[in-house]
Design a protein around this motif. Structure first.
Motif, PDB file in Angstrom:
ATOM      1  N   VAL A   1       8.222  -9.765  39.054  1.00  0.00           N
ATOM      2  CA  VAL A   1       8.558 -11.012  39.075  1.00  0.00           C
ATOM      3  C   VAL A   1       7.210 -12.104  38.547  1.00  0.00           C
ATOM      4  O   VAL A   1       7.408 -13.021  37.951  1.00  0.00           O
ATOM      5  CB  VAL A   1       9.164 -11.763  40.404  1.00  0.00           C
ATOM      6  N   LYS A   2       6.126 -11.977  38.977  1.00  0.00           N
ATOM      7  CA  LYS A   2       5.017 -12.575  39.196  1.00  0.00           C
ATOM      8  C   LYS A   2       4.782 -12.701  37.558  1.00  0.00           C
ATOM      9  O   LYS A   2       4.471 -13.813  37.031  1.00  0.00           O
ATOM     10  CB  LYS A   2       3.829 -11.945  39.609  1.00  0.00           C
ATOM     11  N   THR A   3       4.672 -11.510  36.842  1.00  0.00           N
ATOM     12  CA  THR A   3       4.531 -11.784  35.249  1.00  0.00           C
ATOM     13  C   THR A   3       5.244 -12.554  34.761  1.00  0.00           C
ATOM     14  O   THR A   3       4.871 -13.630  33.653  1.00  0.00           O
ATOM     15  CB  THR A   3       4.600 -10.285  34.841  1.00  0.00           C
ATOM     16  N   ARG A   4       6.499 -12.509  34.811  1.00  0.00           N
ATOM     17  CA  ARG A   4       7.407 -13.169  34.140  1.00  0.00           C
ATOM     18  C   ARG A   4       7.395 -14.993  34.516  1.00  0.00           C
ATOM     19  O   ARG A   4       7.633 -15.777  33.578  1.00  0.00           O
ATOM     20  CB  ARG A   4       8.980 -12.907  34.146  1.00  0.00           C
ATOM     21  N   PHE A   5       7.261 -14.887  35.823  1.00  0.00           N
ATOM     22  CA  PHE A   5       7.164 -16.364  36.363  1.00  0.00           C
ATOM     23  C   PHE A   5       5.975 -17.085  35.913  1.00  0.00           C
ATOM     24  O   PHE A   5       5.967 -18.255  35.498  1.00  0.00           O
ATOM     25  CB  PHE A   5       7.039 -16.097  38.013  1.00  0.00           C
ATOM     26  N   ASN A   6       4.757 -16.351  35.645  1.00  0.00           N
ATOM     27  CA  ASN A   6       3.560 -16.926  35.222  1.00  0.00           C
ATOM     28  C   ASN A   6       3.825 -17.683  33.559  1.00  0.00           C
ATOM     29  O   ASN A   6       3.217 -18.573  33.334  1.00  0.00           O
ATOM     30  CB  ASN A   6       2.206 -16.238  35.398  1.00  0.00           C
ATOM     31  N   THR A   7       4.618 -16.583  32.843  1.00  0.00           N
ATOM     32  CA  THR A   7       4.912 -16.967  31.486  1.00  0.00           C
ATOM     33  C   THR A   7       5.815 -18.165  31.410  1.00  0.00           C
ATOM     34  O   THR A   7       5.436 -19.073  30.824  1.00  0.00           O
ATOM     35  CB  THR A   7       5.359 -15.838  30.794  1.00  0.00           C
ATOM     36  N   GLU A   8       6.722 -18.315  32.497  1.00  0.00           N
ATOM     37  CA  GLU A   8       7.512 -19.342  32.334  1.00  0.00           C
ATOM     38  C   GLU A   8       7.234 -20.451  32.905  1.00  0.00           C
ATOM     39  O   GLU A   8       7.148 -21.636  32.287  1.00  0.00           O
ATOM     40  CB  GLU A   8       8.889 -19.205  33.185  1.00  0.00           C
ATOM     41  N   LEU A   9       5.797 -20.420  33.714  1.00  0.00           N
ATOM     42  CA  LEU A   9       5.423 -21.582  34.357  1.00  0.00           C
ATOM     43  C   LEU A   9       4.304 -22.409  33.402  1.00  0.00           C
ATOM     44  O   LEU A   9       4.395 -23.461  33.137  1.00  0.00           O
ATOM     45  CB  LEU A   9       4.588 -21.252  35.567  1.00  0.00           C
ATOM     46  N   GLU A  10       3.791 -21.490  32.613  1.00  0.00           N
ATOM     47  CA  GLU A  10       2.894 -21.929  31.320  1.00  0.00           C
ATOM     48  C   GLU A  10       3.805 -22.635  30.440  1.00  0.00           C
ATOM     49  O   GLU A  10       3.113 -23.755  29.948  1.00  0.00           O
ATOM     50  CB  GLU A  10       1.991 -20.675  30.863  1.00  0.00           C
TER      51      GLU A  10
ATOM     52  N   ILE B   1       5.077 -28.304  42.742  1.00  0.00           N
ATOM     53  CA  ILE B   1       6.429 -27.895  43.495  1.00  0.00           C
ATOM     54  C   ILE B   1       7.664 -28.034  42.433  1.00  0.00           C
ATOM     55  O   ILE B   1       8.359 -27.018  42.327  1.00  0.00           O
ATOM     56  CB  ILE B   1       6.669 -28.733  44.836  1.00  0.00           C
ATOM     57  N   HIS B   2       7.677 -28.964  41.714  1.00  0.00           N
ATOM     58  CA  HIS B   2       8.845 -29.132  40.745  1.00  0.00           C
ATOM     59  C   HIS B   2       8.777 -27.979  39.760  1.00  0.00           C
ATOM     60  O   HIS B   2       9.756 -27.470  39.533  1.00  0.00           O
ATOM     61  CB  HIS B   2       8.524 -30.633  40.063  1.00  0.00           C
ATOM     62  N   LEU B   3       7.628 -27.812  39.214  1.00  0.00           N
ATOM     63  CA  LEU B   3       7.528 -26.667  38.071  1.00  0.00           C
ATOM     64  C   LEU B   3       7.768 -25.330  38.688  1.00  0.00           C
ATOM     65  O   LEU B   3       8.510 -24.698  38.050  1.00  0.00           O
ATOM     66  CB  LEU B   3       6.023 -26.884  37.522  1.00  0.00           C
ATOM     67  N   THR B   4       7.253 -24.875  39.920  1.00  0.00           N
ATOM     68  CA  THR B   4       7.326 -23.842  40.655  1.00  0.00           C
ATOM     69  C   THR B   4       9.110 -23.631  40.727  1.00  0.00           C
ATOM     70  O   THR B   4       9.602 -22.629  40.271  1.00  0.00           O
ATOM     71  CB  THR B   4       6.768 -23.657  41.858  1.00  0.00           C
ATOM     72  N   ASN B   5       9.899 -24.503  41.340  1.00  0.00           N
ATOM     73  CA  ASN B   5      11.258 -24.598  41.303  1.00  0.00           C
ATOM     74  C   ASN B   5      11.814 -24.417  40.258  1.00  0.00           C
ATOM     75  O   ASN B   5      12.892 -23.516  39.973  1.00  0.00           O
ATOM     76  CB  ASN B   5      11.812 -25.699  42.264  1.00  0.00           C
ATOM     77  N   LEU B   6      11.525 -25.155  39.123  1.00  0.00           N
ATOM     78  CA  LEU B   6      12.136 -24.892  37.614  1.00  0.00           C
ATOM     79  C   LEU B   6      12.038 -23.543  37.069  1.00  0.00           C
ATOM     80  O   LEU B   6      12.650 -22.974  36.659  1.00  0.00           O
ATOM     81  CB  LEU B   6      11.501 -26.030  36.806  1.00  0.00           C
ATOM     82  N   ALA B   7      10.801 -22.972  37.196  1.00  0.00           N
ATOM     83  CA  ALA B   7      10.359 -21.638  36.830  1.00  0.00           C
ATOM     84  C   ALA B   7      11.202 -20.719  37.256  1.00  0.00           C
ATOM     85  O   ALA B   7      11.852 -19.698  36.841  1.00  0.00           O
ATOM     86  CB  ALA B   7       9.044 -21.439  36.800  1.00  0.00           C
ATOM     87  N   LEU B   8      11.303 -20.757  38.678  1.00  0.00           N
ATOM     88  CA  LEU B   8      12.155 -19.619  39.286  1.00  0.00           C
ATOM     89  C   LEU B   8      13.605 -19.956  39.146  1.00  0.00           C
ATOM     90  O   LEU B   8      14.110 -18.759  38.903  1.00  0.00           O
ATOM     91  CB  LEU B   8      11.973 -19.896  41.033  1.00  0.00           C
ATOM     92  N   LYS B   9      14.082 -21.145  39.012  1.00  0.00           N
ATOM     93  CA  LYS B   9      15.324 -21.155  38.509  1.00  0.00           C
ATOM     94  C   LYS B   9      15.888 -20.805  37.165  1.00  0.00           C
ATOM     95  O   LYS B   9      16.943 -19.924  36.995  1.00  0.00           O
ATOM     96  CB  LYS B   9      15.650 -22.656  38.469  1.00  0.00           C
ATOM     97  N   ASN B  10      14.527 -20.810  36.456  1.00  0.00           N
ATOM     98  CA  ASN B  10      14.839 -20.328  34.930  1.00  0.00           C
ATOM     99  C   ASN B  10      14.865 -18.747  34.702  1.00  0.00           C
ATOM    100  O   ASN B  10      15.407 -18.230  33.706  1.00  0.00           O
ATOM    101  CB  ASN B  10      13.941 -21.014  34.061  1.00  0.00           C
TER     102      ASN B  10
END
Length: 216
Positions: A200-209, A148-157
């Motif tokens: 958004v999903k493409t950029r989100f997955n990159t940020e999450l990784e 949950i924490h990483l998801t929120n951070l990735a979205l914020k970034n």
């Protein structure tokens, strides 16, 4: 002012929401080993404090006790990090979980000692509270809260890279909303919802990784 007093001042600022946003760096843990590096400590607290607090609260610990435990953990990290050998830590998140578990155990032991000095009614109430603390489940709780924490951070970034509609669509989708529900909520067409979600999903997955490699 001592380094420790400056650190406690940072903690107070974070509680009051007075913080700056800094980009994450793979060298963050190494940088916070220097207790005089205030910017590194501010960044460290901003990244990890919500995660640690969420883990504690989800162990059925009251808000007041969770705040005390959380502050003790942050102080111990401030004391311990300058002396740890980073190459021996395979997972910093695992290191955080261990410190959190040990601090909760210390809280339980202290509370149990206090029970022995209390009247029966108060002692029974405290024992019931302690029995409900989910200590054996800490690893499961920590894993869930970290996702949950990483998801929120990735979205914020990444939120500044997309329109408000695009972020809202993606956020609803990862929360389990169907395309039809998102369309009804946002007033957008099916094709628009699908297009925004895909972008958004493409950029989100990159940020999450990146965050996984950077912060774990």
């Amino acid at each position: 002012m001592s380094a420790f007093r400056r650190f406690m001042g940072m903690m107070d600022d974070m509680k009051n929401g007075q913080n700056d946003q800094y980009a994450t760096r793979k060298t963050l843990i190494a940088r916070v080993q220097n207790q005089q590096n205030e910017r590194a400590w501010e960044e460290f607290i901003e990244i990890y404090r919500r995660y640690v607090y969420a883990v504690i609260r989800n162990m059925n610990i009251s808000e007041a006790d969770a705040q005390d435990i959380h502050q003790n953990i942050m102080i111990k990290l401030w004391e311990k990090l300058p002396n740890i050998e980073l190459e021996r830590i395979t997972s910093f998140r695992g290191y955080l979980s261990t410190i959190t578990k040990n601090e909760v155990l210390q809280f339980i032991r202290s509370s149990q000692r206090r029970v022995a000095r209390e009247e029966k009614a108060a002692a029974d109430s405290t024992l019931s509270y302690l029995d409900n603390i989910r200590l054996p489940e800490i690893d499961k709780i920590a894993d869930q809260e970290w996702r949950i924490h990483l998801t929120n951070l990735a979205l914020k970034n990444i939120e500044s890279l997309f329109s408000k509609n695009a972020i809202e669509v993606f956020r609803l989708c990862i929360q389990g909303w169907s395309t039809e529900e998102v369309m009804s909520r946002t007033g957008l067409s099916e094709s628009t919802v699908n297009t925004l979600k895909s972008r958004v999903k493409t950029r989100f997955n990159t940020e999450l990784e990146f965050l996984k490699q950077d912060l774990e």
